[in-house]
Design an enzyme around this catalytic site. Structure first.
Site, mmCIF file in Angstrom:
data_model
loop_
_atom_site.group_PDB
_atom_site.id
_atom_site.type_symbol
_atom_site.label_atom_id
_atom_site.label_comp_id
_atom_site.label_asym_id
_atom_site.label_seq_id
_atom_site.Cartn_x
_atom_site.Cartn_y
_atom_site.Cartn_z
ATOM 1 N N ASN A 9 0.961 -1.064 -0.067
ATOM 2 C CA ASN A 9 -0.029 0.137 0.166
ATOM 3 C C ASN A 9 1.013 1.122 -0.026
ATOM 4 O OD1 ASN A 9 -1.974 1.993 0.588
ATOM 5 N ND2 ASN A 9 -2.662 1.141 2.368
ATOM 6 N N GLY A 13 1.683 4.057 6.374
ATOM 7 C CA GLY A 13 2.957 4.380 7.266
ATOM 8 C C GLY A 13 3.772 5.643 6.620
ATOM 9 N N GLY A 65 -1.201 -1.695 6.333
ATOM 10 C CA GLY A 65 -1.695 -1.994 7.844
ATOM 11 C C GLY A 65 -2.434 -3.135 7.655
ATOM 12 N N ASP A 66 -3.204 -3.215 8.906
ATOM 13 C CA ASP A 66 -3.883 -4.416 8.929
ATOM 14 C C ASP A 66 -4.991 -4.627 7.940
ATOM 15 O OD1 ASP A 66 -2.709 -5.283 11.610
ATOM 16 O OD2 ASP A 66 -3.994 -3.912 12.632
ATOM 17 N N GLY A 67 -5.628 -3.591 7.560
ATOM 18 C CA GLY A 67 -6.468 -3.634 6.512
ATOM 19 C C GLY A 67 -5.894 -4.229 5.139
ATOM 20 N N THR A 68 -4.681 -3.867 4.729
ATOM 21 C CA THR A 68 -3.844 -4.652 3.707
ATOM 22 C C THR A 68 -3.827 -5.876 3.847
ATOM 23 O OG1 THR A 68 -2.836 -2.588 3.257
ATOM 24 C CG2 THR A 68 -1.844 -4.500 2.206
ATOM 25 N N ASN A 70 -5.629 -8.045 5.741
ATOM 26 C CA ASN A 70 -6.976 -8.493 5.553
ATOM 27 C C ASN A 70 -7.356 -8.893 4.186
ATOM 28 O OD1 ASN A 70 -9.903 -7.857 4.966
ATOM 29 N ND2 ASN A 70 -10.121 -8.509 7.039
ATOM 30 N N GLU A 71 -7.153 -7.829 3.311
ATOM 31 C CA GLU A 71 -7.045 -7.864 1.831
ATOM 32 C C GLU A 71 -6.679 -9.489 1.167
ATOM 33 O OE1 GLU A 71 -7.517 -4.962 -0.775
ATOM 34 O OE2 GLU A 71 -8.208 -3.426 0.700
ATOM 35 N N GLU A 272 -11.246 -2.184 9.288
ATOM 36 C CA GLU A 272 -11.897 -1.466 8.080
ATOM 37 C C GLU A 272 -13.478 -1.882 8.080
ATOM 38 O OE1 GLU A 272 -10.467 0.256 5.839
ATOM 39 O OE2 GLU A 272 -8.244 -0.298 6.623
#
Length: 300
Positions: A9, A13, A65-68, A70-71, A272
């Site tokens: 992503n 950061g 991040g955690d969302g990336t 997750n995807e 997310e």
């Protein structure tokens, strides 16, 4: 030649991954990988890319991040042949990275991604949507997806705290029914989380001391509506381990839980927005994916 897909992503950061991109790829190549690089273009792009091309790779390493994460996990869950997953944390909080004992330094985390130990982890399912470490509703949950990326980059973890405090005056309790195993609980709740992690919101210990990422069980915590300001303080103290458990806090382990509310509630999955619902079954898929972890540090 081993093939590695590196998904990152570019906005996470403070965009630091772009400054370290050459060195990260060099680490992968030196470990014998042929590297394909893909910068995400928007929400769900990482998932779509993994669904389309993921089976062509031995290892998928993601940075964000955690969302990336997750995807990428969501994409891998759709594949017949599931590649391993490496993670270079570059978000504001990186809760699941703490559970895997991954270094905060990008280059050190990149080395772990290609030299660490394979660790099978559970994956949650929320209304057919996978999540790797948390599904939650109520107090503070909207903060994770309503806080702008600029604020996250500027203030980091403190951005969540500042936005969360602002949301307290509008806090609302929800009448809910919880069912797990042979237990039924009906009450008014201001917060609930179903987790598979050692850290939530950057705080360790909220989900208990005996957390295993591969036991097929969630750690579940629900907070009943406080009756006054003093009870709020007591709840916070209990969550942070200052006082003994509070009678307004319900915690238990379960592999499957049914949650029903009077109105549709917004939920968060891995930081997310996960959609709204008034009825959902949340399941644990034991050891569903393999993630590269810093094994020695996890158990030290």
């Amino acid at each position: 030649m081993k093939h590695l897909l590196f998904i990152y992503n570019p906005n996470a950061g403070k965009g630091l991954v772009k400054n370290n991109l050459s060195d990260i790829v060099d680490i992968f190549v030196k470990e014998g990988y042929f590297v394909s690089i893909y910068p995400t273009q928007g929400r769900l792009d990482a998932k779509k890319h993994v669904m389309r091309y993921g089976e062509n790779y031995k290892l998928i390493v993601c940075c964000g991040g955690d969302g990336t994460l997750n995807e990428v996990v969501s994409g891998v869950m759709t594949l017949q042949r599931k590649p391993g997953i490496g993670f270079i944390p570059a978000g504001s909080t990186n809760d699941f990275a703490q559970s895997l004992a991954l270094p905060k330094n990008m280059l050190k985390a990149a080395r772990v991604a290609v030299t660490g130990s394979v660790f099978p982890v559970d994956v949650g399912e929320f209304d057919k949507k996978p999540f790797i470490y948390i599904a939650a509703f109520g107090a503070f949950t909207e903060v994770s997806y309503t806080t702008s990326q600029d604020k996250k980059n500027l203030f980091g973890h403190s951005a969540y705290i500042m936005e969360g405090i602002k949301s307290l005056p509008s806090l609302k309790a929800h009448h809910m029914v919880l069912r797990y195993r042979d237990t039924v609980i009906e009450d008014d709740f201001v917060y609930g989380m179903i987790t598979n992690t050692l850290s939530v919101g950057g705080f360790k210990g909220l989900t208990g001391q005996r957390v295993s990422l591969d036991d097929g069980m969630f750690e579940c915590l629900f907070i009943k509506e406080p009756r006054n300001a003093m009870e709020w303080q007591q709840i916070i103290s209990a969550l942070l381990g200052v006082n003994d458990k509070n009678d307004r806090i319900i915690s238990f382990k379960a592999s499957k839980i049914f949650v029903k509310s009077k109105e549709r509630l917004p939920w968060v999955l891995d930081g997310e927005y996960g959609g709204t619902t008034n009825k959902v079954i949340i399941r644990n898929h034991r050891r569903a994916v393999e993630i590269i972890a810093n094994w020695e540090k996890m158990f030290s």
